[in-house]
Structure formats: C-alpha cells, structure tokens
Design a protein around this motif. Structure first.
Motif, PDB file in Angstrom:
ATOM      1  N   LEU A  95       0.844  -1.192   0.000  1.00  0.00           N
ATOM      2  CA  LEU A  95       0.000   0.000   0.000  1.00  0.00           C
ATOM      3  C   LEU A  95       0.879   1.242   0.000  1.00  0.00           C
ATOM      4  O   LEU A  95       2.007   1.212   0.490  1.00  0.00           O
ATOM      5  CB  LEU A  95      -0.912  -0.006   1.233  1.00  0.00           C
ATOM      6  CG  LEU A  95      -1.913  -1.151   1.301  1.00  0.00           C
ATOM      7  CD1 LEU A  95      -2.663  -1.120   2.628  1.00  0.00           C
ATOM      8  CD2 LEU A  95      -2.896  -1.081   0.156  1.00  0.00           C
ATOM      9  N   PRO A  96       0.368   2.365  -0.532  1.00  0.00           N
ATOM     10  CA  PRO A  96       1.156   3.600  -0.508  1.00  0.00           C
ATOM     11  C   PRO A  96       1.403   4.070   0.927  1.00  0.00           C
ATOM     12  O   PRO A  96       0.690   3.660   1.853  1.00  0.00           O
ATOM     13  CB  PRO A  96       0.295   4.613  -1.253  1.00  0.00           C
ATOM     14  CG  PRO A  96      -0.934   3.927  -1.685  1.00  0.00           C
ATOM     15  CD  PRO A  96      -0.919   2.533  -1.175  1.00  0.00           C
ATOM     16  N   GLN A  97       2.376   4.952   1.086  1.00  0.00           N
ATOM     17  CA  GLN A  97       2.690   5.527   2.396  1.00  0.00           C
ATOM     18  C   GLN A  97       1.444   6.186   2.969  1.00  0.00           C
ATOM     19  O   GLN A  97       0.769   6.937   2.292  1.00  0.00           O
ATOM     20  CB  GLN A  97       3.815   6.559   2.230  1.00  0.00           C
ATOM     21  CG  GLN A  97       4.284   7.194   3.505  1.00  0.00           C
ATOM     22  CD  GLN A  97       4.995   6.212   4.415  1.00  0.00           C
ATOM     23  OE1 GLN A  97       5.684   5.331   3.943  1.00  0.00           O
ATOM     24  NE2 GLN A  97       4.816   6.363   5.700  1.00  0.00           N
ATOM     25  N   GLN A  98       1.139   5.893   4.226  1.00  0.00           N
ATOM     26  CA  GLN A  98      -0.038   6.463   4.877  1.00  0.00           C
ATOM     27  C   GLN A  98       0.180   7.946   5.165  1.00  0.00           C
ATOM     28  O   GLN A  98       1.296   8.379   5.432  1.00  0.00           O
ATOM     29  CB  GLN A  98      -0.335   5.725   6.186  1.00  0.00           C
ATOM     30  CG  GLN A  98      -0.742   4.277   5.975  1.00  0.00           C
ATOM     31  CD  GLN A  98      -2.073   4.135   5.255  1.00  0.00           C
ATOM     32  OE1 GLN A  98      -3.084   4.603   5.748  1.00  0.00           O
ATOM     33  NE2 GLN A  98      -2.065   3.524   4.099  1.00  0.00           N
ATOM     34  N   MET A  99      -0.914   8.710   5.084  1.00  0.00           N
ATOM     35  CA  MET A  99      -0.853  10.146   5.340  1.00  0.00           C
ATOM     36  C   MET A  99      -0.677  10.413   6.841  1.00  0.00           C
ATOM     37  O   MET A  99      -1.191   9.661   7.657  1.00  0.00           O
ATOM     38  CB  MET A  99      -2.161  10.819   4.899  1.00  0.00           C
ATOM     39  CG  MET A  99      -2.467  10.710   3.448  1.00  0.00           C
ATOM     40  SD  MET A  99      -4.082  11.418   3.087  1.00  0.00           S
ATOM     41  CE  MET A  99      -3.600  13.059   2.607  1.00  0.00           C
ATOM     42  N   GLU A 146      -6.192  17.840   3.779  1.00  0.00           N
ATOM     43  CA  GLU A 146      -7.029  17.318   2.686  1.00  0.00           C
ATOM     44  C   GLU A 146      -8.514  17.485   3.011  1.00  0.00           C
ATOM     45  O   GLU A 146      -9.318  17.809   2.144  1.00  0.00           O
ATOM     46  CB  GLU A 146      -6.713  15.847   2.417  1.00  0.00           C
ATOM     47  CG  GLU A 146      -5.413  15.608   1.686  1.00  0.00           C
ATOM     48  CD  GLU A 146      -5.425  16.063   0.234  1.00  0.00           C
ATOM     49  OE1 GLU A 146      -6.515  16.283  -0.348  1.00  0.00           O
ATOM     50  OE2 GLU A 146      -4.332  16.195  -0.325  1.00  0.00           O
ATOM     51  N   ILE A 147      -8.877  17.245   4.274  1.00  0.00           N
ATOM     52  CA  ILE A 147     -10.276  17.395   4.691  1.00  0.00           C
ATOM     53  C   ILE A 147     -10.710  18.853   4.564  1.00  0.00           C
ATOM     54  O   ILE A 147     -11.789  19.139   4.038  1.00  0.00           O
ATOM     55  CB  ILE A 147     -10.483  16.859   6.127  1.00  0.00           C
ATOM     56  CG1 ILE A 147     -10.365  15.339   6.138  1.00  0.00           C
ATOM     57  CG2 ILE A 147     -11.829  17.301   6.685  1.00  0.00           C
ATOM     58  CD1 ILE A 147     -10.346  14.714   7.517  1.00  0.00           C
ATOM     59  N   ALA A 148      -9.855  19.766   5.010  1.00  0.00           N
ATOM     60  CA  ALA A 148     -10.176  21.194   4.908  1.00  0.00           C
ATOM     61  C   ALA A 148     -10.341  21.599   3.442  1.00  0.00           C
ATOM     62  O   ALA A 148     -11.270  22.351   3.094  1.00  0.00           O
ATOM     63  CB  ALA A 148      -9.091  22.023   5.580  1.00  0.00           C
ATOM     64  N   MET A 202     -17.265  13.839   1.421  1.00  0.00           N
ATOM     65  CA  MET A 202     -16.660  12.510   1.267  1.00  0.00           C
ATOM     66  C   MET A 202     -16.470  12.153  -0.204  1.00  0.00           C
ATOM     67  O   MET A 202     -15.491  11.512  -0.573  1.00  0.00           O
ATOM     68  CB  MET A 202     -17.488  11.443   1.981  1.00  0.00           C
ATOM     69  CG  MET A 202     -17.462  11.556   3.503  1.00  0.00           C
ATOM     70  SD  MET A 202     -15.818  11.571   4.238  1.00  0.00           S
ATOM     71  CE  MET A 202     -15.313   9.880   3.945  1.00  0.00           C
ATOM     72  N   ALA A 203     -17.407  12.587  -1.064  1.00  0.00           N
ATOM     73  CA  ALA A 203     -17.281  12.318  -2.501  1.00  0.00           C
ATOM     74  C   ALA A 203     -16.048  13.013  -3.069  1.00  0.00           C
ATOM     75  O   ALA A 203     -15.369  12.463  -3.945  1.00  0.00           O
ATOM     76  CB  ALA A 203     -18.537  12.785  -3.230  1.00  0.00           C
ATOM     77  N   VAL A 204     -15.740  14.208  -2.597  1.00  0.00           N
ATOM     78  CA  VAL A 204     -14.555  14.937  -3.042  1.00  0.00           C
ATOM     79  C   VAL A 204     -13.296  14.339  -2.415  1.00  0.00           C
ATOM     80  O   VAL A 204     -12.262  14.201  -3.066  1.00  0.00           O
ATOM     81  CB  VAL A 204     -14.677  16.444  -2.679  1.00  0.00           C
ATOM     82  CG1 VAL A 204     -13.374  17.179  -2.940  1.00  0.00           C
ATOM     83  CG2 VAL A 204     -15.824  17.088  -3.441  1.00  0.00           C
ATOM     84  N   LEU A 205     -13.398  13.965  -1.149  1.00  0.00           N
ATOM     85  CA  LEU A 205     -12.242  13.514  -0.376  1.00  0.00           C
ATOM     86  C   LEU A 205     -11.763  12.109  -0.760  1.00  0.00           C
ATOM     87  O   LEU A 205     -10.560  11.863  -0.841  1.00  0.00           O
ATOM     88  CB  LEU A 205     -12.590  13.551   1.114  1.00  0.00           C
ATOM     89  CG  LEU A 205     -11.482  13.253   2.105  1.00  0.00           C
ATOM     90  CD1 LEU A 205     -10.378  14.295   2.000  1.00  0.00           C
ATOM     91  CD2 LEU A 205     -12.035  13.216   3.518  1.00  0.00           C
ATOM     92  N   ILE A 220      -7.656  10.678  -1.129  1.00  0.00           N
ATOM     93  CA  ILE A 220      -6.918   9.969  -0.067  1.00  0.00           C
ATOM     94  C   ILE A 220      -6.985   8.452  -0.181  1.00  0.00           C
ATOM     95  O   ILE A 220      -6.478   7.752   0.680  1.00  0.00           O
ATOM     96  CB  ILE A 220      -7.397  10.409   1.335  1.00  0.00           C
ATOM     97  CG1 ILE A 220      -8.832   9.974   1.610  1.00  0.00           C
ATOM     98  CG2 ILE A 220      -7.225  11.899   1.526  1.00  0.00           C
ATOM     99  CD1 ILE A 220      -9.260  10.170   3.047  1.00  0.00           C
ATOM    100  N   ALA A 221      -7.594   7.956  -1.243  1.00  0.00           N
ATOM    101  CA  ALA A 221      -7.760   6.510  -1.391  1.00  0.00           C
ATOM    102  C   ALA A 221      -6.427   5.786  -1.257  1.00  0.00           C
ATOM    103  O   ALA A 221      -5.453   6.120  -1.926  1.00  0.00           O
ATOM    104  CB  ALA A 221      -8.393   6.191  -2.739  1.00  0.00           C
ATOM    105  N   GLY A 222      -6.391   4.815  -0.369  1.00  0.00           N
ATOM    106  CA  GLY A 222      -5.197   4.004  -0.175  1.00  0.00           C
ATOM    107  C   GLY A 222      -4.169   4.617   0.744  1.00  0.00           C
ATOM    108  O   GLY A 222      -3.234   3.959   1.152  1.00  0.00           O
ATOM    109  N   ARG A 223      -4.315   5.898   1.072  1.00  0.00           N
ATOM    110  CA  ARG A 223      -3.310   6.562   1.894  1.00  0.00           C
ATOM    111  C   ARG A 223      -3.811   6.902   3.287  1.00  0.00           C
ATOM    112  O   ARG A 223      -3.050   7.388   4.111  1.00  0.00           O
ATOM    113  CB  ARG A 223      -2.819   7.834   1.206  1.00  0.00           C
ATOM    114  CG  ARG A 223      -2.185   7.556  -0.148  1.00  0.00           C
ATOM    115  CD  ARG A 223      -1.631   8.784  -0.793  1.00  0.00           C
ATOM    116  NE  ARG A 223      -2.610   9.863  -0.825  1.00  0.00           N
ATOM    117  CZ  ARG A 223      -2.295  11.147  -0.785  1.00  0.00           C
ATOM    118  NH1 ARG A 223      -1.047  11.517  -0.704  1.00  0.00           N
ATOM    119  NH2 ARG A 223      -3.235  12.065  -0.840  1.00  0.00           N
TER     120      ARG A 223
END
Length: 148
Positions: free
Chosen positions: A90-94, A102-104, A122-125, A129-132
């Motif tokens: 998996l990619p490096q976690q945020m 990202e949420i802001a 959530m649709a934008v987010l 951030i998928a996978g991270r």
C-alpha cells in the motif's frame, strides 16, 4: 511496474528464499485479486488492486478485534503479521496533519456548510486519499469538522 506484477515477482522471490509465511500472504492477495477479476470479468488496474488490498487489511483489523475479544492473542498476532506484509504493497499512509489539510480542502471545494453536506465532502475527499488513509477515520474527522 504494476502492483500485480510486483506481487507476482515478490511471490517468486519468497518461493526462492523459502519465506513460507510471506509467500502464503502474497498468495492470498493474488487469489483475492484473481477472484475479483473472474467475478467482474475484467482485468484490475492498480487502483482496483489497491482497493482489494485495503479490503484485506480491513478484514485483518476486524479479525484482530474479534480474536482479542475472545482472548486468542496467538491468532491476533498472526493477523498482525499478515497486515505487515499487506501494508508493504500500500502507498505511504498520510500523517494526521496531511489528512486534516485534505479534509479542509475537500470541505472548501464542496462548499459544505454543515453535517448534512457530509456526503458531498466525502465524494470529493475519497479519490484524494484513497489508499493513503483510513476512510473510517477520515469520515469521523469530517463529521467532527462539519459539526463543530
């Protein structure tokens, strides 16, 4: 190199080096990917392979919770070890700060005003951030920001 190709190469390397545990986990991942490809009659791209691996990770987390509740620390440890192998793909976690940023940005992009707009945020987010990041954690943070 695609994620599927990397899994296949790592499976061959694990066979040659005699790493039975790692080999078993990689085979489980390949089987889950192949199952989804057969079910949907498509070839999965890297994003879809990531989704399969994230699902496997979530299953491991759920299993750990169940095993610990039942007092089976030995089985919980096996699941933790499997999680380590899966997380390598998996990619490096945020970090928490990156996730908050990202949420802001997603709240600003969607123009959300309150908790009723959580779906828009959530649709934008989600694609960003998928996978991270853990989507459950992200959802809780979005709810908290929109409420307060």
């Amino acid at each position: 190199m695609s994620l599927k190709a990397r899994l296949t190469d790592d499976m061959k390397a694990a066979m040659k080096s005699g790493e039975k545990f790692r080999l078993g986990v990689i085979r489980l991942a390949n089987a889950a990917i192949k199952q989804r490809e057969v079910d949907e009659r498509i070839a999965l791209d890297d994003a879809q392979v990531l989704a399969v691996l994230e699902k496997m990770l979530k299953q491991r987390k759920d299993s750990i919770t169940q095993y610990e509740a039942a007092g089976r620390e030995d089985l919980a440890q096996v699941e933790r070890d499997e999680m380590v192998v899966i997380q390598a793909y998996l990619p490096q976690q945020m970090s928490a700060d990156e996730l908050a940023a990202e949420i802001a940005a997603a709240i600003a992009a969607s123009g959300a005003k309150g908790p009723a707009d959580m779906g828009k945020v959530m649709a934008v987010l989600k694609p960003r951030i998928a996978g991270r990041a853990d989507m459950g954690q992200a959802s809780a943070l979005v709810k908290q920001k929109l409420a307060g």
